[in-house]
Design a protein around this motif. Structure first.
Motif, PDB file in Angstrom:
ATOM      1  N   SER A  32       0.818  -1.221   0.000  1.00  0.00           N
ATOM      2  CA  SER A  32       0.000   0.000   0.000  1.00  0.00           C
ATOM      3  C   SER A  32       0.849   1.267   0.000  1.00  0.00           C
ATOM      4  O   SER A  32       0.358   2.333  -0.368  1.00  0.00           O
ATOM      5  CB  SER A  32      -0.931   0.007   1.218  1.00  0.00           C
ATOM      6  N   VAL A  33       2.125   1.151   0.399  1.00  0.00           N
ATOM      7  CA  VAL A  33       2.985   2.339   0.440  1.00  0.00           C
ATOM      8  C   VAL A  33       3.026   3.030  -0.918  1.00  0.00           C
ATOM      9  O   VAL A  33       3.019   4.258  -1.010  1.00  0.00           O
ATOM     10  CB  VAL A  33       4.419   1.952   0.893  1.00  0.00           C
ATOM     11  N   GLY A  34       3.049   2.252  -1.979  1.00  0.00           N
ATOM     12  CA  GLY A  34       3.137   2.864  -3.295  1.00  0.00           C
ATOM     13  C   GLY A  34       1.953   2.614  -4.189  1.00  0.00           C
ATOM     14  O   GLY A  34       2.027   2.827  -5.406  1.00  0.00           O
ATOM     15  N   SER A  35       0.809   2.180  -3.602  1.00  0.00           N
ATOM     16  CA  SER A  35      -0.300   1.742  -4.447  1.00  0.00           C
ATOM     17  C   SER A  35      -1.370   2.793  -4.700  1.00  0.00           C
ATOM     18  O   SER A  35      -2.184   2.642  -5.596  1.00  0.00           O
ATOM     19  CB  SER A  35      -0.969   0.519  -3.813  1.00  0.00           C
ATOM     20  N   GLY A  36      -1.420   3.833  -3.884  1.00  0.00           N
ATOM     21  CA  GLY A  36      -2.460   4.840  -4.060  1.00  0.00           C
ATOM     22  C   GLY A  36      -3.823   4.397  -3.578  1.00  0.00           C
ATOM     23  O   GLY A  36      -4.844   4.919  -4.036  1.00  0.00           O
ATOM     24  N   ASP A  37      -3.887   3.440  -2.646  1.00  0.00           N
ATOM     25  CA  ASP A  37      -5.174   3.010  -2.112  1.00  0.00           C
ATOM     26  C   ASP A  37      -5.629   3.983  -1.027  1.00  0.00           C
ATOM     27  O   ASP A  37      -5.121   5.097  -0.927  1.00  0.00           O
ATOM     28  CB  ASP A  37      -5.102   1.565  -1.599  1.00  0.00           C
ATOM     29  N   ASP A  38      -6.581   3.564  -0.174  1.00  0.00           N
ATOM     30  CA  ASP A  38      -7.142   4.490   0.808  1.00  0.00           C
ATOM     31  C   ASP A  38      -6.380   4.488   2.140  1.00  0.00           C
ATOM     32  O   ASP A  38      -6.897   4.965   3.150  1.00  0.00           O
ATOM     33  CB  ASP A  38      -8.628   4.204   1.042  1.00  0.00           C
ATOM     34  N   THR A  39      -5.156   3.972   2.149  1.00  0.00           N
ATOM     35  CA  THR A  39      -4.326   4.018   3.353  1.00  0.00           C
ATOM     36  C   THR A  39      -3.865   5.448   3.616  1.00  0.00           C
ATOM     37  O   THR A  39      -3.499   6.181   2.694  1.00  0.00           O
ATOM     38  CB  THR A  39      -3.091   3.106   3.193  1.00  0.00           C
ATOM     39  N   THR A  40      -3.877   5.841   4.901  1.00  0.00           N
ATOM     40  CA  THR A  40      -3.352   7.144   5.308  1.00  0.00           C
ATOM     41  C   THR A  40      -1.888   6.969   5.689  1.00  0.00           C
ATOM     42  O   THR A  40      -1.540   6.112   6.506  1.00  0.00           O
ATOM     43  CB  THR A  40      -4.124   7.701   6.508  1.00  0.00           C
ATOM     44  N   HIS A  41      -1.014   7.801   5.117  1.00  0.00           N
ATOM     45  CA  HIS A  41       0.424   7.666   5.329  1.00  0.00           C
ATOM     46  C   HIS A  41       0.961   8.817   6.180  1.00  0.00           C
ATOM     47  O   HIS A  41       0.699   9.989   5.888  1.00  0.00           O
ATOM     48  CB  HIS A  41       1.165   7.658   3.991  1.00  0.00           C
ATOM     49  N   LEU A  42       1.694   8.476   7.234  1.00  0.00           N
ATOM     50  CA  LEU A  42       2.405   9.460   8.041  1.00  0.00           C
ATOM     51  C   LEU A  42       3.899   9.199   7.903  1.00  0.00           C
ATOM     52  O   LEU A  42       4.337   8.046   8.029  1.00  0.00           O
ATOM     53  CB  LEU A  42       2.015   9.350   9.517  1.00  0.00           C
ATOM     54  N   ILE A  43       4.669  10.239   7.677  1.00  0.00           N
ATOM     55  CA  ILE A  43       6.099  10.086   7.472  1.00  0.00           C
ATOM     56  C   ILE A  43       6.842  10.986   8.450  1.00  0.00           C
ATOM     57  O   ILE A  43       6.548  12.182   8.561  1.00  0.00           O
ATOM     58  CB  ILE A  43       6.493  10.448   6.028  1.00  0.00           C
ATOM     59  N   ALA A  44       7.783  10.407   9.184  1.00  0.00           N
ATOM     60  CA  ALA A  44       8.658  11.178  10.076  1.00  0.00           C
ATOM     61  C   ALA A  44       9.994  11.370   9.378  1.00  0.00           C
ATOM     62  O   ALA A  44      10.550  10.416   8.817  1.00  0.00           O
ATOM     63  CB  ALA A  44       8.854  10.446  11.394  1.00  0.00           C
ATOM     64  N   THR A  45      10.499  12.587   9.397  1.00  0.00           N
ATOM     65  CA  THR A  45      11.761  12.877   8.720  1.00  0.00           C
ATOM     66  C   THR A  45      12.776  13.474   9.685  1.00  0.00           C
ATOM     67  O   THR A  45      12.426  14.092  10.689  1.00  0.00           O
ATOM     68  CB  THR A  45      11.553  13.857   7.553  1.00  0.00           C
ATOM     69  N   GLY A  46      14.034  13.248   9.366  1.00  0.00           N
ATOM     70  CA  GLY A  46      15.141  13.886  10.054  1.00  0.00           C
ATOM     71  C   GLY A  46      15.962  14.585   9.006  1.00  0.00           C
ATOM     72  O   GLY A  46      16.693  13.932   8.251  1.00  0.00           O
ATOM     73  N   GLY A  47      15.817  15.913   8.895  1.00  0.00           N
ATOM     74  CA  GLY A  47      16.419  16.615   7.779  1.00  0.00           C
ATOM     75  C   GLY A  47      15.698  16.215   6.508  1.00  0.00           C
ATOM     76  O   GLY A  47      14.482  16.282   6.410  1.00  0.00           O
TER      77      GLY A  47
END
Length: 288
Positions: A32-47
């Motif tokens: 689902s990470v790259g599928s464009g389905d109805d999953t909500t994605h949260l991403i934490a970044t460092g820089g």
């Protein structure tokens, strides 16, 4: 989601699998990470670097899977992803801890989370103990999947058998089509039990073979066993499971796995009688 971000998330999941000895994200979550389905994605970044990820699948309740780059753990990233996922997920939201490793249990304790669901992974070798023979009951015919013409009955039985299940219930033709398009799909590994002389499906067993990866050999899976509630009590679960196990053994696989809810006592008992033992546990946590 940008392709480079998708690649970073999958790389983090691979590193976490190597460090923890168990995958932090399920196969469906990774897809689902790259599928464009109805999953909500949260991403934490460092820089400019991705250091953590949470994917929340829509449903009631919502189910979230989280991974933090091993290099960036103990910095509160997991806690922030969990807090945000619970806040966005609504009533009854749950967070998966695959393998329920020590770090996950410690974090759950610190955050005051409680166990809402346990999913057992059971395994058995395919060589020993020897598999019992497949004995098909009278008035039942057993065959493998023949294509689209079987889909309507597959959907009917699946959705009746798993009406209570948050992931397996409510399948549509799209769900079957997506799995049929997977590289692992093999129609010879989908077993169907019919009322003899009719097109009425009583139950099915869909097997799967996982490719070798992360230091583990190729392994078979009892992917889904579904029995029409109207056909319960006829021993079809055992028959269909054995048919699939013999098929997987015929593919020269060493081991087979399956997933079953810990509170499904009847199913757990059936599988244990067939030589399966507990391998690990996935736990879904919730807030009280």
């Amino acid at each position: 989601m940008a392709p480079d971000v998708v690649d970073e998330i999958r790389a983090i999941a691979a590193r976490a699998t190597e460090v923890d000895g168990t995958a932090p994200l399920s196969e469906q979550a990774l897809k689902s990470v790259g599928s464009g389905d109805d999953t909500t994605h949260l991403i934490a970044t460092g820089g400019s670097r991705v250091v953590g990820y949470a994917g929340t699948a829509a449903g009631s309740p919502t189910m979230t899977e989280i991974v933090v780059d091993p290099e960036f753990r103990t910095r509160g990233i997991g806690t922030r992803l969990i807090d945000r996922s619970f806040a966005d997920g609504g009533a009854g939201a749950r967070i998966w801890a695959h393998g329920n490793i020590d770090a996950a249990r410690a974090l759950a304790s610190t955050l005051g989370l409680s166990v809402a669901r346990e999913l057992l992974q059971l395994r058995r070798p395919l060589a020993e103990p020897a598999l019992p023979d497949v004995i098909v009951p009278d008035n039942v015919s057993l065959r493998t999947y023949r294509g689209h013409q079987d889909d309507a009955e597959l959907l009917r039985v699946n959705n009746a058998a798993f009406s209570w299940h948050p992931e397996q219930g409510g399948w549509t033709e799209k769900d079957i089509a997506e799995r049929r398009d997977e590289a692992w799909f093999d129609p010879a590994g989908v077993f169907l039990a019919f009322e003899e002389g009719t097109d009425t499906l009583l139950g099915f067993h869909w097997t799967k073979v996982h490719p070798a990866e992360a230091g583990e050999n190729e392994i078979g899976e009892v992917y889904v066993v579904g029995i029409d509630p109207e056909a319960q009590g006829r021993g079809l679960g055992r028959v269909l499971t054995l048919a699939g196990l013999h098929y997987l053994r015929g593919r020269d696989l060493q081991d087979v796995l399956l997933y079953v809810e810990s509170d499904n006592a009847a199913a757990v008992h059936t599988y244990e009688r067939l030589g399966f033992t507990r391998f690990h546990t996935d736990v879904a946590y919730s807030r009280p």
